[in-house]
Write a protein that holds these residues in place. Sequence first.
Motif, PDB file in Angstrom:
ATOM      1  N   ALA A   8      42.783  55.673  47.962  1.00  0.00           N
ATOM      2  CA  ALA A   8      44.049  54.979  48.475  1.00  0.00           C
ATOM      3  C   ALA A   8      44.127  54.640  50.127  1.00  0.00           C
ATOM      4  O   ALA A   8      44.611  53.445  50.558  1.00  0.00           O
ATOM      5  CB  ALA A   8      45.292  55.628  48.117  1.00  0.00           C
ATOM      6  N   SER A   9      43.219  55.409  50.763  1.00  0.00           N
ATOM      7  CA  SER A   9      43.280  55.102  52.364  1.00  0.00           C
ATOM      8  C   SER A   9      42.629  53.821  52.575  1.00  0.00           C
ATOM      9  O   SER A   9      42.823  53.132  53.535  1.00  0.00           O
ATOM     10  CB  SER A   9      42.473  56.278  53.053  1.00  0.00           C
ATOM     11  N   LEU A  10      41.552  53.348  51.611  1.00  0.00           N
ATOM     12  CA  LEU A  10      40.646  52.309  51.943  1.00  0.00           C
ATOM     13  C   LEU A  10      41.349  51.043  51.765  1.00  0.00           C
ATOM     14  O   LEU A  10      41.044  49.888  52.539  1.00  0.00           O
ATOM     15  CB  LEU A  10      39.675  52.292  50.896  1.00  0.00           C
ATOM     16  N   TYR A  11      42.402  51.100  51.009  1.00  0.00           N
ATOM     17  CA  TYR A  11      43.146  49.836  50.795  1.00  0.00           C
ATOM     18  C   TYR A  11      44.179  49.434  51.876  1.00  0.00           C
ATOM     19  O   TYR A  11      44.665  48.283  51.804  1.00  0.00           O
ATOM     20  CB  TYR A  11      44.183  50.038  49.440  1.00  0.00           C
ATOM     21  N   VAL A  12      43.989  50.330  52.986  1.00  0.00           N
ATOM     22  CA  VAL A  12      44.789  49.701  54.168  1.00  0.00           C
ATOM     23  C   VAL A  12      44.059  48.830  54.726  1.00  0.00           C
ATOM     24  O   VAL A  12      44.640  47.775  55.578  1.00  0.00           O
ATOM     25  CB  VAL A  12      44.954  51.183  55.396  1.00  0.00           C
ATOM     26  N   TYR A  13      42.561  48.638  54.514  1.00  0.00           N
ATOM     27  CA  TYR A  13      41.619  47.765  55.126  1.00  0.00           C
ATOM     28  C   TYR A  13      41.008  46.633  54.423  1.00  0.00           C
ATOM     29  O   TYR A  13      40.688  45.727  55.119  1.00  0.00           O
ATOM     30  CB  TYR A  13      40.449  48.727  55.984  1.00  0.00           C
ATOM     31  N   VAL A  14      40.882  46.875  53.025  1.00  0.00           N
ATOM     32  CA  VAL A  14      40.625  45.729  52.224  1.00  0.00           C
ATOM     33  C   VAL A  14      41.495  45.889  51.074  1.00  0.00           C
ATOM     34  O   VAL A  14      41.897  46.947  50.440  1.00  0.00           O
ATOM     35  CB  VAL A  14      39.164  46.216  51.638  1.00  0.00           C
ATOM     36  N   ALA A  15      41.631  44.819  50.664  1.00  0.00           N
ATOM     37  CA  ALA A  15      42.860  44.562  49.677  1.00  0.00           C
ATOM     38  C   ALA A  15      42.276  44.866  48.198  1.00  0.00           C
ATOM     39  O   ALA A  15      43.108  45.647  47.504  1.00  0.00           O
ATOM     40  CB  ALA A  15      43.307  43.079  49.724  1.00  0.00           C
ATOM     41  N   ASP A  16      41.227  44.863  47.983  1.00  0.00           N
ATOM     42  CA  ASP A  16      40.512  45.098  46.543  1.00  0.00           C
ATOM     43  C   ASP A  16      39.144  45.321  46.647  1.00  0.00           C
ATOM     44  O   ASP A  16      38.414  44.714  47.745  1.00  0.00           O
ATOM     45  CB  ASP A  16      41.098  44.428  45.531  1.00  0.00           C
ATOM     46  N   ILE A  17      38.561  45.459  45.390  1.00  0.00           N
ATOM     47  CA  ILE A  17      36.988  45.476  45.348  1.00  0.00           C
ATOM     48  C   ILE A  17      36.568  44.087  45.475  1.00  0.00           C
ATOM     49  O   ILE A  17      35.100  44.131  46.198  1.00  0.00           O
ATOM     50  CB  ILE A  17      36.506  46.012  44.012  1.00  0.00           C
ATOM     51  N   GLU A  18      37.001  42.977  45.163  1.00  0.00           N
ATOM     52  CA  GLU A  18      36.647  41.698  45.467  1.00  0.00           C
ATOM     53  C   GLU A  18      36.278  41.604  46.852  1.00  0.00           C
ATOM     54  O   GLU A  18      35.636  40.855  47.100  1.00  0.00           O
ATOM     55  CB  GLU A  18      37.398  40.961  44.751  1.00  0.00           C
ATOM     56  N   GLU A  19      37.576  41.716  47.451  1.00  0.00           N
ATOM     57  CA  GLU A  19      37.427  41.533  49.115  1.00  0.00           C
ATOM     58  C   GLU A  19      36.254  42.473  49.718  1.00  0.00           C
ATOM     59  O   GLU A  19      35.489  41.905  50.594  1.00  0.00           O
ATOM     60  CB  GLU A  19      38.549  42.153  49.832  1.00  0.00           C
ATOM     61  N   LEU A  20      36.031  43.522  49.120  1.00  0.00           N
ATOM     62  CA  LEU A  20      34.924  44.314  49.724  1.00  0.00           C
ATOM     63  C   LEU A  20      33.796  43.724  49.141  1.00  0.00           C
ATOM     64  O   LEU A  20      32.587  43.669  50.178  1.00  0.00           O
ATOM     65  CB  LEU A  20      35.181  45.853  49.065  1.00  0.00           C
ATOM     66  N   HIS A  21      33.289  43.342  48.143  1.00  0.00           N
ATOM     67  CA  HIS A  21      32.297  42.995  47.761  1.00  0.00           C
ATOM     68  C   HIS A  21      32.021  41.478  48.570  1.00  0.00           C
ATOM     69  O   HIS A  21      30.688  41.374  48.992  1.00  0.00           O
ATOM     70  CB  HIS A  21      32.340  42.267  46.489  1.00  0.00           C
ATOM     71  N   ALA A  22      33.052  40.699  48.905  1.00  0.00           N
ATOM     72  CA  ALA A  22      32.931  39.661  49.947  1.00  0.00           C
ATOM     73  C   ALA A  22      32.282  39.838  51.278  1.00  0.00           C
ATOM     74  O   ALA A  22      31.637  39.331  51.678  1.00  0.00           O
ATOM     75  CB  ALA A  22      34.057  38.747  49.803  1.00  0.00           C
ATOM     76  N   ALA A  23      33.193  41.093  51.534  1.00  0.00           N
ATOM     77  CA  ALA A  23      32.444  41.559  52.987  1.00  0.00           C
ATOM     78  C   ALA A  23      31.127  42.089  52.907  1.00  0.00           C
ATOM     79  O   ALA A  23      30.361  41.839  53.941  1.00  0.00           O
ATOM     80  CB  ALA A  23      33.486  42.488  53.598  1.00  0.00           C
ATOM     81  N   VAL A  24      30.727  42.687  51.990  1.00  0.00           N
ATOM     82  CA  VAL A  24      29.437  42.926  51.636  1.00  0.00           C
ATOM     83  C   VAL A  24      28.417  42.044  51.875  1.00  0.00           C
ATOM     84  O   VAL A  24      27.217  42.018  52.399  1.00  0.00           O
ATOM     85  CB  VAL A  24      29.307  43.981  50.782  1.00  0.00           C
TER      86      VAL A  24
END
Length: 228
Positions: free
Chosen positions: A54-70
Amino acid sequence: MSARRTPVSRRERPAKPALSREGIVAAAVAITRSEGLDRLTMRRLAKELDTGAASLYVYVADIEELHAAVLDDFLSEVEIGSTEGDWRERLRALLDSYRAVLFEQPSLARVALVTRMSGPRYLRAVDAALGLLVEGGLSEYGAALAVDQLFLQATASAAEHGTRARMPDADRQHEDLVAEIDAAPAEEYPHIARIGRLLVAGTPSGRTKWSFDVILNGALATPSPEPE
């Protein structure tokens, strides 16, 4: 009797580094490099960072946004700014480098096909390609249309060939396809029966170069429409 365990004060334990978007993306990139994108989940990432998902969602909205950042982090490896050759050769070199990065990470290539990319590394590559297309004589709108098609083709090619290269039965599947083409009855598929082997002829690099030339020559020869 076993020796008593000496308690460790919580104050003496090393403090966890503060979470940040940069740190989260860096950890996600490390997991992707070592285990593959398919293993990158919020739960797996949270475990790596010793925190709750849950703490991660403060910085990335969802897994799709994380994938895009990666994905954007990986695109820092794209070679931009070659001065060798004319504008067409430099553009091909840029796209070949982009394709090579995604070829090594086909899961990211598949993400790129369905993700609206906008990270700084991606924008840097697009900006360089736009400059080369305008240098080659395309209008600004023509360059904008052409760059979309060129990156789409490069992404799709990396996703297709990168995925196949990692399939254990890729050779067998190719052989099955060739056999199916050879067995196609001429009365039902007259054109395949006549030229079917050409469907699988050539090398991936040769086909990629042809696709690049088709898109670029077509863009140069086709008047740009008016922007709507």
